[in-house]
Design a protein around this motif. Structure first.
Motif, PDB file in Angstrom:
ATOM      1  N   GLN A  17      37.245 133.751   7.114  1.00 52.85           N
ATOM      2  CA  GLN A  17      38.584 133.652   6.550  1.00 52.85           C
ATOM      3  C   GLN A  17      38.622 134.179   5.122  1.00 52.85           C
ATOM      4  N   ASP A  18      39.741 134.833   4.803  1.00 52.03           N
ATOM      5  CA  ASP A  18      40.017 135.240   3.430  1.00 52.03           C
ATOM      6  C   ASP A  18      41.445 134.801   3.105  1.00 52.03           C
ATOM      7  N   ASP A  19      42.168 135.579   2.314  1.00 58.19           N
ATOM      8  CA  ASP A  19      43.522 135.186   1.912  1.00 58.19           C
ATOM      9  C   ASP A  19      44.571 135.454   2.991  1.00 58.19           C
ATOM     10  N   GLY A  20      44.166 136.033   4.102  1.00 57.26           N
ATOM     11  CA  GLY A  20      45.106 136.253   5.192  1.00 57.26           C
ATOM     12  C   GLY A  20      45.895 137.540   5.054  1.00 57.26           C
ATOM     13  N   ARG A  21      47.025 137.578   5.758  1.00 55.12           N
ATOM     14  CA  ARG A  21      47.820 138.810   5.848  1.00 55.12           C
ATOM     15  C   ARG A  21      49.271 138.571   5.431  1.00 55.12           C
ATOM     16  N   PRO A  22      49.522 138.361   4.150  1.00 54.62           N
ATOM     17  CA  PRO A  22      50.913 138.224   3.716  1.00 54.62           C
ATOM     18  C   PRO A  22      51.658 139.536   3.895  1.00 54.62           C
ATOM     19  N   SER A  52      36.552 137.494  -1.890  1.00 56.94           N
ATOM     20  CA  SER A  52      35.502 137.496  -0.881  1.00 56.94           C
ATOM     21  C   SER A  52      35.909 136.718   0.368  1.00 56.94           C
ATOM     22  N   VAL A  53      35.202 137.003   1.457  1.00 50.81           N
ATOM     23  CA  VAL A  53      35.426 136.345   2.749  1.00 50.81           C
ATOM     24  C   VAL A  53      34.433 135.198   2.892  1.00 50.81           C
ATOM     25  N   PHE A 121      31.087 137.661   3.037  1.00 49.66           N
ATOM     26  CA  PHE A 121      30.824 138.156   4.387  1.00 49.66           C
ATOM     27  C   PHE A 121      31.613 139.435   4.620  1.00 49.66           C
ATOM     28  N   GLU A 122      31.018 140.342   5.369  1.00 50.81           N
ATOM     29  CA  GLU A 122      31.689 141.589   5.705  1.00 50.81           C
ATOM     30  C   GLU A 122      32.103 141.575   7.170  1.00 50.81           C
ATOM     31  N   GLY A 123      33.156 142.298   7.482  1.00 50.46           N
ATOM     32  CA  GLY A 123      33.637 142.389   8.857  1.00 50.46           C
ATOM     33  C   GLY A 123      34.716 143.442   8.947  1.00 50.46           C
ATOM     34  N   PRO A 124      35.101 143.813  10.151  1.00 52.57           N
ATOM     35  CA  PRO A 124      36.137 144.827  10.305  1.00 52.57           C
ATOM     36  C   PRO A 124      37.486 144.329   9.807  1.00 52.57           C
ATOM     37  N   GLU A 125      38.175 145.174   9.046  1.00 52.45           N
ATOM     38  CA  GLU A 125      39.510 144.828   8.578  1.00 52.45           C
ATOM     39  C   GLU A 125      40.539 145.154   9.660  1.00 52.45           C
ATOM     40  N   LEU A 126      41.414 144.192   9.925  1.00 52.92           N
ATOM     41  CA  LEU A 126      42.511 144.386  10.861  1.00 52.92           C
ATOM     42  C   LEU A 126      43.808 144.046  10.143  1.00 52.92           C
ATOM     43  N   LEU A 127      44.692 145.016   9.993  1.00 52.19           N
ATOM     44  CA  LEU A 127      45.955 144.835   9.261  1.00 52.19           C
ATOM     45  C   LEU A 127      45.694 144.333   7.843  1.00 52.19           C
ATOM     46  N   ALA A 129      43.046 142.691   6.476  1.00 50.87           N
ATOM     47  CA  ALA A 129      42.271 141.485   6.201  1.00 50.87           C
ATOM     48  C   ALA A 129      41.160 141.324   7.226  1.00 50.87           C
ATOM     49  N   VAL A 130      40.124 140.566   6.848  1.00 54.08           N
ATOM     50  CA  VAL A 130      39.026 140.265   7.757  1.00 54.08           C
ATOM     51  C   VAL A 130      39.308 138.979   8.529  1.00 54.08           C
ATOM     52  N   SER A 131      40.162 138.121   7.997  1.00 52.88           N
ATOM     53  CA  SER A 131      40.446 136.809   8.584  1.00 52.88           C
ATOM     54  C   SER A 131      40.677 136.870  10.091  1.00 52.88           C
ATOM     55  N   ALA A 132      40.046 135.933  10.787  1.00 49.93           N
ATOM     56  CA  ALA A 132      40.370 135.750  12.202  1.00 49.93           C
ATOM     57  C   ALA A 132      41.698 135.014  12.306  1.00 49.93           C
ATOM     58  N   HIS A 133      42.594 135.521  13.115  1.00 53.14           N
ATOM     59  CA  HIS A 133      43.888 134.873  13.398  1.00 53.14           C
ATOM     60  C   HIS A 133      43.907 134.700  14.909  1.00 53.14           C
ATOM     61  N   LEU A 134      43.320 133.602  15.374  1.00 56.63           N
ATOM     62  CA  LEU A 134      43.093 133.429  16.805  1.00 56.63           C
ATOM     63  C   LEU A 134      44.388 133.339  17.593  1.00 56.63           C
ATOM     64  N   THR A 135      45.428 132.764  16.987  1.00 58.99           N
ATOM     65  CA  THR A 135      46.712 132.657  17.675  1.00 58.99           C
ATOM     66  C   THR A 135      47.273 134.032  17.998  1.00 58.99           C
ATOM     67  N   ALA A 136      47.053 134.986  17.087  1.00 60.87           N
ATOM     68  CA  ALA A 136      47.568 136.343  17.285  1.00 60.87           C
ATOM     69  C   ALA A 136      46.564 137.251  17.976  1.00 60.87           C
ATOM     70  N   GLY A 137      45.377 136.738  18.271  1.00 63.46           N
ATOM     71  CA  GLY A 137      44.374 137.553  18.946  1.00 63.46           C
ATOM     72  C   GLY A 137      43.648 138.509  18.023  1.00 63.46           C
ATOM     73  N   LEU A 138      43.637 138.224  16.719  1.00 66.06           N
ATOM     74  CA  LEU A 138      42.917 139.067  15.761  1.00 66.06           C
ATOM     75  C   LEU A 138      41.587 138.409  15.411  1.00 66.06           C
ATOM     76  N   GLY A 139      40.495 139.101  15.654  1.00 68.63           N
ATOM     77  CA  GLY A 139      39.175 138.531  15.396  1.00 68.63           C
ATOM     78  C   GLY A 139      38.822 137.487  16.437  1.00 68.63           C
ATOM     79  N   ARG A 140      37.722 136.781  16.205  1.00 65.66           N
ATOM     80  CA  ARG A 140      37.285 135.765  17.146  1.00 65.66           C
ATOM     81  C   ARG A 140      36.427 134.722  16.441  1.00 65.66           C
ATOM     82  N   ALA A 141      36.201 133.628  17.126  1.00 63.73           N
ATOM     83  CA  ALA A 141      35.383 132.564  16.562  1.00 63.73           C
ATOM     84  C   ALA A 141      33.932 133.019  16.453  1.00 63.73           C
ATOM     85  N   VAL A 142      33.217 132.481  15.465  1.00 66.92           N
ATOM     86  CA  VAL A 142      31.796 132.767  15.271  1.00 66.92           C
ATOM     87  C   VAL A 142      30.989 131.868  16.203  1.00 66.92           C
TER      88      VAL A 142
END
Length: 337
Positions: A17-22, A52-53, A121-127, A129-142
């Motif tokens: 998680q980071d600051d999300g996608r405002p 940082s993430v 932590f590093e990870g692929p940016e989607l829209l 941000a790196v944050s997983a947004h499981l409700t929206a199907g962005l990223g996944r649980a570790v």
């Protein structure tokens, strides 16, 4: 081998998680990001980095191993944590040596703990941000077996701690009027600020239900309210009359009537309230809410200056010379109590 943290064991709710996608609410995507954004800022202050993430741990952590020496910080809901069996101080930074096992158990209070690493932590940016947004199907649980890449670390001190106000057991939440507040009968609006509430077992990153001590809340024809934009902090009244406080991954529109809105400064407190925690609500004016928000931002900016060294007596550190910073200077060791 590149810098990384290997996950030997994972709790049921681990996400990056980071600051999300405002800014994406127009497209139907809520901000997401860390449930306790203050904990995110505290970890960054302890490690002297920005943006940082971190690894968000819902309820409990896991077992981790560093491929290289890493600086780490632990914030948010306190959890039982050790490095190779030696207990760690929470709300503090530590050195995690290469090959050492970091074991983070269940939360002792609160709901969401955070593991930060120097370099993030590093990870692929989607829209954006790196944050997983499981409700929206962005990223996944570790999950166990994951290898979490870590970015370059400019170095800095470890063995530092932050004084943290207890926000992990419930308490009072300040609220302002929402779009449908005036639709609720006056006696309900008054009762809302007088009675107590209990945090329900039902909660996730979308929101949390709180049960009133007295009767439920509602408005005549409440289920016919036109669907409107909603945001974290909004308090919806569903069919059973129990308030539902929307959180980081809430939907972006909704038709349930909203009695009030929790101000941003108090969202960490409701996000961290464990099941069974006692809560109260207090009405404040919009001007008061804006003043609180200005103070919150000022205090977050001051966090790096509030971090202080963990004072240990050298005799309590049997292997003092082995505890070095990434940059090569001695620091507080990883056995801090």
């Amino acid at each position: 081998m590149s810098r990384a943290l290997f996950v030997h064991r994972a709790g049921p709710a681990l996400t990056l998680q980071d600051d999300g996608r405002p800014g994406w609410i127009t497209y139907g995507l809520s901000r997401g990001g860390a449930m306790d954004r203050l904990a995110l800022a505290e970890g960054r202050a302890l490690l002297g980095q920005k943006g940082s993430v971190a690894l968000e741990m819902g309820g409990m952590g896991g077992l981790f191993e560093a491929t290289e020496d890493l600086r780490i910080a632990l914030t948010g809901a306190p959890m039982r944590a050790t490095i190779d069996g030696a207990p760690l101080l929470w709300h503090a930074s530590h050195l995690l040596p290469r090959g050492a096992k970091l074991d983070i158990g269940p939360a002792t209070s609160g709901a969401y703990g955070y593991l930060h690493v120097g370099g993030g932590f590093e990870g692929p940016e989607l829209l954006g941000a790196v944050s997983a947004h499981l409700t929206a199907g962005l990223g996944r649980a570790v999950e166990a077996g994951a290898r979490l890449p870590v970015g370059p670390d400019r170095g800095g001190a470890t063995g530092r701690k932050l004084p943290v106000e207890d926000r992990f057991g419930g308490g009072t939440l300040r609220v302002v009027a929402s779009l449908q507040t005036a639709l609720f009968p006056e006696d309900q609006r008054e009762r809302f600020a007088e009675e107590g509430f209990t945090r329900d077992n039902r909660a996730n990153r979308m929101g949390v239900k709180v049960n009133p001590d007295g009767p439920g809340y509602g408005v005549e024809g409440g289920l016919s309210v036109v669907s409107e934009v909603i945001a974290p902090g909004d308090i919806q009244m569903t069919g059973d009359g129990a308030p539902f406080v929307l959180l980081a991954e809430c939907q972006t529109t909704g038709g349930y009537p909203r009695l009030a809105t929790v101000i941003p400064a108090d969202l960490p407190r409701i996000a961290q309230a464990p099941a069974g925690a006692r809560l109260r609500f207090r009405w404040i004016s919009l001007d008061e809410a804006l003043a609180v928000e200005a103070t919150r931002r000022r205090l977050e900016a001051e966090l790096p200056r509030r971090a202080v060294p963990v004072v240990r007596h050298p005799a309590d550190v049997p292997d003092l010379l082995s505890h070095k910073l990434v940059s090569g200077f001695s620091s507080g060791d990883h056995h801090d109590h």
